[in-house]
Every structure is written in structure tokens, then in C-alpha cells.
Design a protein around this motif. Structure first.
Motif, short mmCIF file in Angstrom:
data_model
loop_
_atom_site.label_atom_id
_atom_site.label_comp_id
_atom_site.label_asym_id
_atom_site.label_seq_id
_atom_site.Cartn_x
_atom_site.Cartn_y
_atom_site.Cartn_z
N ALA A 15 0.84 -1.21 0.00
CA ALA A 15 0.00 0.00 0.00
C ALA A 15 0.87 1.25 0.00
CB ALA A 15 -0.92 -0.01 1.22
N THR A 16 2.10 1.09 -0.43
CA THR A 16 3.05 2.21 -0.46
C THR A 16 2.81 3.05 -1.73
OG1 THR A 16 4.51 0.46 -1.29
CG2 THR A 16 4.94 1.25 0.91
N PRO A 17 3.34 4.28 -1.76
CA PRO A 17 3.24 5.07 -3.01
C PRO A 17 3.83 4.28 -4.18
CG PRO A 17 4.09 6.41 -1.21
CD PRO A 17 4.05 5.01 -0.70
N VAL A 20 7.53 3.89 -4.55
CA VAL A 20 8.16 3.02 -3.55
C VAL A 20 7.87 1.56 -3.90
CG1 VAL A 20 8.15 2.34 -1.11
CG2 VAL A 20 8.00 4.77 -1.73
N THR A 46 0.38 22.66 2.53
CA THR A 46 -0.79 23.32 3.11
C THR A 46 -0.29 24.40 4.07
OG1 THR A 46 -0.94 21.71 4.91
CG2 THR A 46 -2.28 21.29 2.95
N PHE A 99 -4.13 25.58 0.22
CA PHE A 99 -3.29 24.64 -0.52
C PHE A 99 -2.44 25.42 -1.52
CE2 PHE A 99 -4.95 20.41 0.52
CZ PHE A 99 -6.05 20.76 1.27
N PHE A 142 3.87 18.14 1.46
CA PHE A 142 3.56 16.75 1.07
C PHE A 142 4.31 16.49 -0.23
CE2 PHE A 142 0.22 18.46 3.63
CZ PHE A 142 -0.09 17.44 4.51
N ASN A 146 0.74 13.40 -4.04
CA ASN A 146 -0.52 13.22 -4.78
C ASN A 146 -0.28 12.51 -6.10
OD1 ASN A 146 -1.02 16.06 -3.23
ND2 ASN A 146 -2.87 14.84 -3.39
N GLY A 174 -3.92 1.40 -2.94
CA GLY A 174 -3.53 2.77 -2.59
C GLY A 174 -3.98 3.77 -3.63
N SER A 175 -3.68 5.02 -3.36
CA SER A 175 -4.19 6.12 -4.18
C SER A 175 -3.60 6.16 -5.58
CB SER A 175 -3.91 7.45 -3.48
OG SER A 175 -2.51 7.60 -3.30
N ILE A 180 -8.14 8.75 -5.47
CA ILE A 180 -7.21 9.32 -4.48
C ILE A 180 -7.91 9.76 -3.20
CG2 ILE A 180 -5.52 10.11 -6.19
CD1 ILE A 180 -6.63 12.97 -5.62
N GLY A 181 -9.24 9.91 -3.23
CA GLY A 181 -9.96 10.35 -2.03
C GLY A 181 -9.88 9.27 -0.95
N LEU A 182 -9.98 9.69 0.30
CA LEU A 182 -9.87 8.72 1.40
C LEU A 182 -10.91 7.59 1.28
CD1 LEU A 182 -9.08 11.16 4.33
CD2 LEU A 182 -7.55 9.48 3.31
N PRO A 183 -12.19 7.89 0.95
CA PRO A 183 -13.14 6.79 0.82
C PRO A 183 -12.71 5.80 -0.28
CG PRO A 183 -14.29 8.89 0.91
CD PRO A 183 -12.84 9.20 0.76
N CYS A 185 -9.62 5.17 -1.18
CA CYS A 185 -8.47 4.41 -0.68
C CYS A 185 -8.93 3.31 0.28
CB CYS A 185 -7.47 5.34 0.01
SG CYS A 185 -6.70 6.50 -1.13
C1 LIG Z 1 -2.56 17.88 1.59
C2 LIG Z 1 -3.55 16.82 1.23
C3 LIG Z 1 -4.88 16.98 1.57
C4 LIG Z 1 -5.82 16.02 1.24
N1 LIG Z 1 -7.12 16.20 1.59
C5 LIG Z 1 -8.02 15.23 1.34
C6 LIG Z 1 -9.38 15.37 1.77
O1 LIG Z 1 -9.76 16.38 2.36
N2 LIG Z 1 -10.24 14.36 1.49
C7 LIG Z 1 -9.85 13.22 0.84
O2 LIG Z 1 -10.65 12.32 0.63
N3 LIG Z 1 -8.56 13.07 0.42
C8 LIG Z 1 -7.65 14.04 0.66
N4 LIG Z 1 -6.36 13.90 0.24
C9 LIG Z 1 -5.99 12.69 -0.50
C10 LIG Z 1 -5.76 11.52 0.42
O3 LIG Z 1 -5.32 11.97 1.69
C11 LIG Z 1 -4.68 10.61 -0.16
O4 LIG Z 1 -4.94 10.32 -1.53
C12 LIG Z 1 -4.64 9.31 0.63
O5 LIG Z 1 -4.34 9.55 1.99
C13 LIG Z 1 -3.60 8.39 0.06
O6 LIG Z 1 -3.66 7.19 0.80
P1 LIG Z 1 -2.65 6.05 0.50
O7 LIG Z 1 -2.88 4.99 1.54
O8 LIG Z 1 -2.68 5.64 -0.92
O9 LIG Z 1 -1.21 6.72 0.69
P2 LIG Z 1 -0.53 7.27 2.00
O10 LIG Z 1 -1.54 7.69 3.00
O11 LIG Z 1 0.50 8.24 1.53
O12 LIG Z 1 0.16 5.95 2.58
C14 LIG Z 1 1.34 5.46 2.04
C15 LIG Z 1 2.09 4.82 3.19
O13 LIG Z 1 3.30 4.26 2.70
C16 LIG Z 1 4.29 4.47 3.68
N5 LIG Z 1 5.60 4.40 3.04
C17 LIG Z 1 6.15 5.27 2.17
N6 LIG Z 1 7.37 4.85 1.81
C18 LIG Z 1 7.59 3.68 2.45
C19 LIG Z 1 8.68 2.74 2.47
N7 LIG Z 1 9.78 2.95 1.74
N8 LIG Z 1 8.55 1.64 3.24
C20 LIG Z 1 7.44 1.43 3.97
N9 LIG Z 1 6.39 2.28 3.99
C21 LIG Z 1 6.47 3.38 3.24
C22 LIG Z 1 3.99 5.86 4.22
O14 LIG Z 1 4.58 6.02 5.48
C23 LIG Z 1 2.48 5.82 4.30
O15 LIG Z 1 2.04 5.30 5.53
C24 LIG Z 1 -5.40 14.85 0.56
C25 LIG Z 1 -4.05 14.67 0.22
C26 LIG Z 1 -3.12 15.65 0.55
C27 LIG Z 1 -1.66 15.44 0.20
#
Ligand SMILES: Cc1cc2nc3c(=O)[nH]c(=O)nc-3n(C[C@H](O)[C@H](O)[C@H](O)COP(=O)(O)OP(=O)(O)OC[C@H]3O[C@@H](n4cnc5c(N)ncnc54)[C@H](O)[C@@H]3O)c2cc1C
Length: 213
Positions: A15-17, A20, A46, A99, A142, A146, A174-175, A180-183, A185
Motif C-alpha cells: 500500500a506504499t506510493p 516506492v 498546506t 493549498f 507533502f 498526490n 492505494g491512491s 485518491i480520495g480517502l473513501p 483508498c
Molecule cells: C494535503 C492533502 C490533503 C488532502 N485532503 C483530502 C481530503 O480532504 N479528502 C480526501 O478524501 N482526500 C484528501 N487527500 C488525498 C488523500 O489523503 C490521499 O490520496 C490518501 O491519503 C492516500 O492514501 P494512500 O494509503 O494511498 O497513501 P498514504 O496515506 O501516503 O500511505 C502510504 C504509506 O506508505 C508508507 N511508506 C512510504 N514509503 C515507504 C517505504 N519505503 N517503506 C514502507 N512504507 C512506506 C507511508 O509512510 C504511508 O504510511 C489529501 C491529500 C493531501 C496530500
């Protein structure tokens, strides 16, 4: 792990970017790694600003605003955080979150905190008439936070899921993929978990617990 420990697993959800994940799979799935590396990410920052409510001079009706790119402003959006989530600011105060950065404007994120705060305050003055001195100002960056979906993204995602299927027990989420929205994800994470359960319930699909080589 980072400490060099090894854990054997029947299935793994990455679930990493995407960039990564690309590095993690490159030793055993080079094609998948290359495809993952092709997913673009942009950086944003932000600016959180807190004000004394009587000094704001704006009723802050609504939960925020998005600034169209053609307006050529130095902020792309502003969340009225304390209107959206009232406990986020103590009584008599308001909290805003602007932002900056994003596609085509990433260099803004590299500026100093002072410059970013000054830009955000100038735009709040111009757009919302807020000229008060903030009681708190914080910048959060950040970097490559994104994922960006270019034309053809869903086709490439389908290919990536097919490629990951060539490594039994490997699942991607993952996103970077389907929202990309939390729901989105959370939904994708649940789907990945369901696929793992289904995989584990199929004994022929289960990997040996010990590595063979
Ligand atoms: C500033 C900002 C505001 C936002 N606001 C909203 C909002 O209001 N509403 C909404 O729905 N969405 C919002 N989003 C979008 C949403 O937050 C993200 O798309 C979502 O959190 C991504 O989730 P994810 O699990 O894919 O990635 P992430 O949450 O980034 O998780 C990736 C994980 O991988 C881990 N990781 C990274 N590298 C490594 C490594 N080498 N080894 C092990 N682990 C690693 C990180 O620590 C992290 O825990 C926003 C995004 C940003 C940047």
C-alpha cells in the motif's frame, strides 16, 4: 524490514506510493516495477492559519473553496477547517487551510515557510477580505504526495493488476490506482483484503511458508 529482519508471508498487500512499490518489486517483477514508476506524483503544501474569530471579517459560510487555475492565484484551494469540523479550533477562533503547489506549480512548495505563508495571506486578503494577523501559521509539505492520473490510467492500472497476478500472493492498493480520495483508498484497501482472503482460502494458491531459494 529496515532492520534486516525477514518475515515469511503467504500474501502481501503493498500500500506504499507507486514509486516506492516500484522499488520494492523491481528485483522480481521488473515490468511491473517499470509500469509503477510511470505513475506521476506531484508535491503540495498546506498553510494552516488560525485567527481570532471577531477579527476575520468574513462569515466563512461553506466548508471551503477551490480556486480555478485560470485565476492565476498562489493558492489552489482553501478549506474552512473549523466550519467543516468545529472542534478543530477553540471557542472564539477559526482555522483555515490553504493549498499551494500541485500540478505545474510544484516550485511553490520549495519556497520558505515565510514566503508560503505570505502568499497565502495575500490571497486570503484578495479573495476573502481576511487581513487579520493570524495567531498561528504552519506550513506542511507533502512531497510527491498526490498521484496524478494521466489519460489511459485505468488501462495501465488493469495491466499492473494483471502483472502483479504473476507473483502469487502479491496485491497492490492505494491512491496510485483507482481513486485518491480517502473513501476510495479505504474501498480499495477492503477489496485488496478480500482478494487476499480469497487467495488464502484456495490452498493451491498458497505460497510455501519457507522460502525455497
Ligand atoms: C494535503 C492533502 C490533503 C488532502 N485532503 C483530502 C481530503 O480532504 N479528502 C480526501 O478524501 N482526500 C484528501 N487527500 C488525498 C488523500 O489523503 C490521499 O490520496 C490518501 O491519503 C492516500 O492514501 P494512500 O494509503 O494511498 O497513501 P498514504 O496515506 O501516503 O500511505 C502510504 C504509506 O506508505 C508508507 N511508506 C512510504 N514509503 C515507504 C517505504 N519505503 N517503506 C514502507 N512504507 C512506506 C507511508 O509512510 C504511508 O504510511 C489529501 C491529500 C493531501 C496530500
Amino acid at each position: 524490514t529496515a532492520d534486516g529482519e525477514k518475515h515469511w508471508a503467504d500474501a502481501v498487500i503493498l500500500a506504499t506510493p507507486a514509486f516506492v512499490t516500484s522499488d520494492l518489486v523491481s528485483p522480481f517483477a521488473p515490468e511491473l516495477s517499470q509500469a509503477l514508476a510511470g505513475i506521476r506524483y506531484v508535491s503540495t503544501a498546506t498553510v494552516t492559519l488560525a485567527y481570532r474569530q471577531p477579527e476575520v471579517g468574513n462569515p466563512l459560510q461553506g466548508v471551503g473553496m477551490i480556486v480555478p487555475r485560470r485565476e492565476n492565484r498562489r493558492i489552489s484551494a482553501c478549506t474552512m477547517t473549523s466550519t467543516k469540523f468545529s472542534p478543530r479550533a477553540p471557542e472564539g477562533h477559526v482555522l483555515l487551510r490553504c493549498f499551494v503547489g500541485g500540478p505545474g506549480r510544484e516550485e511553490q512548495v520549495e519556497r520558505s515557510d515565510e514566503e508560503i505563508i505570505a502568499d497565502a495571506r495575500a490571497e486570503l486578503a484578495a479573495l476573502m477580505g481576511i487581513r487579520a494577523e493570524p495567531v498561528l501559521a504552519r506550513v506542511y509539505r507533502f512531497i510527491k504526495g498526490n498521484a496524478q492520473y494521466d489519460v489511459g490510467h485505468l488501462d495501465r492500472v488493469a495491466q499492473m493488476h494483471a502483472m502483479s497476478g504473476e507473483t502469487p500472493g502479491l496485491y497492490l492498493t492505494g491512491s496510485a490506482f483507482e481513486g485518491i480520495g480517502l473513501p476510495d483508498c479505504i474501498h480499495q484497501g477492503q477489496q485488496a483484503a478480500e482478494r487476499v482472503i480469497s487467495f488464502l482460502n484456495n490452498p493451491r494458491g498458497t505460497l510455501p511458508r519457507q522460502a525455497t531459494g
